[in-house]
Design an enzyme around this catalytic site. Structure first.
Site, PDB file in Angstrom:
ATOM      1  CG  ASP A  54      -0.273  -0.315   2.538  1.00 44.21           C
ATOM      2  OD1 ASP A  54       0.951  -0.567   2.572  1.00 44.21           O
ATOM      3  OD2 ASP A  54      -0.982  -0.320   3.569  1.00 44.21           O
ATOM      4  CG  ASP A  59       6.769   5.399   6.921  1.00 46.54           C
ATOM      5  OD1 ASP A  59       6.408   6.540   6.622  1.00 46.54           O
ATOM      6  OD2 ASP A  59       7.144   5.085   8.067  1.00 46.54           O
TER       7      ASP A  59
HETATM    8  P1  IMP Z   1       7.992   0.725   6.119  1.00 40.64           P
HETATM    9  O1  IMP Z   1       8.575  -0.606   6.403  1.00 40.64           O
HETATM   10  O2  IMP Z   1       8.415   1.750   7.137  1.00 40.64           O
HETATM   11  O3  IMP Z   1       8.234   1.207   4.705  1.00 40.64           O
HETATM   12  O4  IMP Z   1       6.462   0.602   6.407  1.00 40.64           O
HETATM   13  C1  IMP Z   1       5.477   0.461   5.487  1.00 40.64           C
HETATM   14  C2  IMP Z   1       4.208   0.102   6.249  1.00 40.64           C
HETATM   15  O5  IMP Z   1       3.920   1.087   7.258  1.00 40.64           O
HETATM   16  C3  IMP Z   1       2.985   0.105   5.341  1.00 40.64           C
HETATM   17  O6  IMP Z   1       2.749  -1.160   4.792  1.00 40.64           O
HETATM   18  C4  IMP Z   1       1.880   0.514   6.291  1.00 40.64           C
HETATM   19  O7  IMP Z   1       1.373  -0.622   6.956  1.00 40.64           O
HETATM   20  C5  IMP Z   1       2.536   1.381   7.317  1.00 40.64           C
HETATM   21  N1  IMP Z   1       2.331   2.821   7.025  1.00 40.64           N
HETATM   22  C6  IMP Z   1       3.288   3.728   6.750  1.00 40.64           C
HETATM   23  N2  IMP Z   1       2.772   4.951   6.550  1.00 40.64           N
HETATM   24  C7  IMP Z   1       1.435   4.817   6.697  1.00 40.64           C
HETATM   25  C8  IMP Z   1       0.336   5.744   6.588  1.00 40.64           C
HETATM   26  O8  IMP Z   1       0.459   6.964   6.319  1.00 40.64           O
HETATM   27  N3  IMP Z   1      -0.905   5.232   6.814  1.00 40.64           N
HETATM   28  C9  IMP Z   1      -1.117   3.927   7.098  1.00 40.64           C
HETATM   29  N4  IMP Z   1      -0.129   3.018   7.205  1.00 40.64           N
HETATM   30  C10 IMP Z   1       1.145   3.467   7.000  1.00 40.64           C
HETATM   31 MG    MG Z   2       1.180  -2.450   5.500  1.00 37.98          MG
END
Ligand code: IMP
Ligand code: MG
Length: 189
Positions: free
Chosen positions: A109, A112
């Site tokens: 989705d 981050d």
């Molecule tokens: P990463 O490993 O930090 O890239 O995290 C990605 C995950 O963090 C996504 O799959 C989401 O589950 C969650 N996430 C990051 N930002 C958001 C947001 O703005 N809204 C909802 N979920 C988020």
């Molecule tokens: Mg997620």
């Protein structure tokens, strides 16, 4: 009995991406994937990361002309509900022995910190996947703690917490058809 009204769109401060904007990104990504995999010998496997990717993945697979299989993994990162932490935990794994025959596209989705996808790309490569690419609807490039660039991306967005179209805040708002930013007072409920 008190009804839980969280998840209603009156909690949304502003709409960041409309249904039409999302649909055009999905169409665009599907066309790019079709172009890249049209002549591939291996089967294409869309691998959705639960739960946030399910709405995007459902729309994306319908737009693809290339035949696809689907599968899912569930991962979590510890931390508060609005900050993803460093560690990636596999909660639901892939149990299949045919990964070397597959071109895998991991469907997320949102990116981050980049930790989830960079971890999963390595994990699936070590597991012997024929090839691994990554696809995300949304990207917050300013939030990276590890360097990571997705192969297919819909929209880059600012550092704001967004919900809808599969994305949640404490499991709410996933069913909203658009991507929105939550009102401040929802955080304090
Ligand atoms: P990463 O490993 O930090 O890239 O995290 C990605 C995950 O963090 C996504 O799959 C989401 O589950 C969650 N996430 C990051 N930002 C958001 C947001 O703005 N809204 C909802 N979920 C988020
Ligand atoms: Mg997620």
């Amino acid at each position: 009995m008190e009804r839980n009204l969280m998840g209603h769109d009156s909690d949304i401060e502003k709409v960041l991406l409309t249904e039409d904007q999302i649909a055009s990104a999905v169409t665009d990504i599907a066309a790019r994937i079709d172009r890249d995999f049209r002549n591939s010998e291996r089967d294409l496997l869309l691998l959705g990361i639960l739960k946030g990717s399910v709405v995007f993945m459902g729309d994306l697979m319908k737009k693809l002309k290339t035949p696809v299989e689907i599968d899912f993994m569930k991962v979590s990162s510890y931390g508060s509900s609005t900050e993803s932490s460093g560690k990636v935990n596999i909660l639901l794994d892939l149990h299949r022995s045919d990964l070397s025959d597959k071109n895998i596209i991991i469907v997320e989705d949102i990116i981050d910190s980049g930790r989830t996808l960079s971890y999963l790309v390595k994990y699936l490569s070590v597991a012997g996947a024929g090839s691994v690419r990554t696809c995300t609807l949304l990207d917050k490039p300013s939030r990276r703690t590890v360097e990571f660039t997705p192969d297919y991306s819909g929209y880059s967005i600012p550092d704001e917490f967004v919900v809808g179209y599969g994305l949640d805040y404490n499991e709410h708002y996933r069913a909203l058809p658009y991507i929105g930013v939550l009102k401040k007072d929802v955080w304090n409920k």
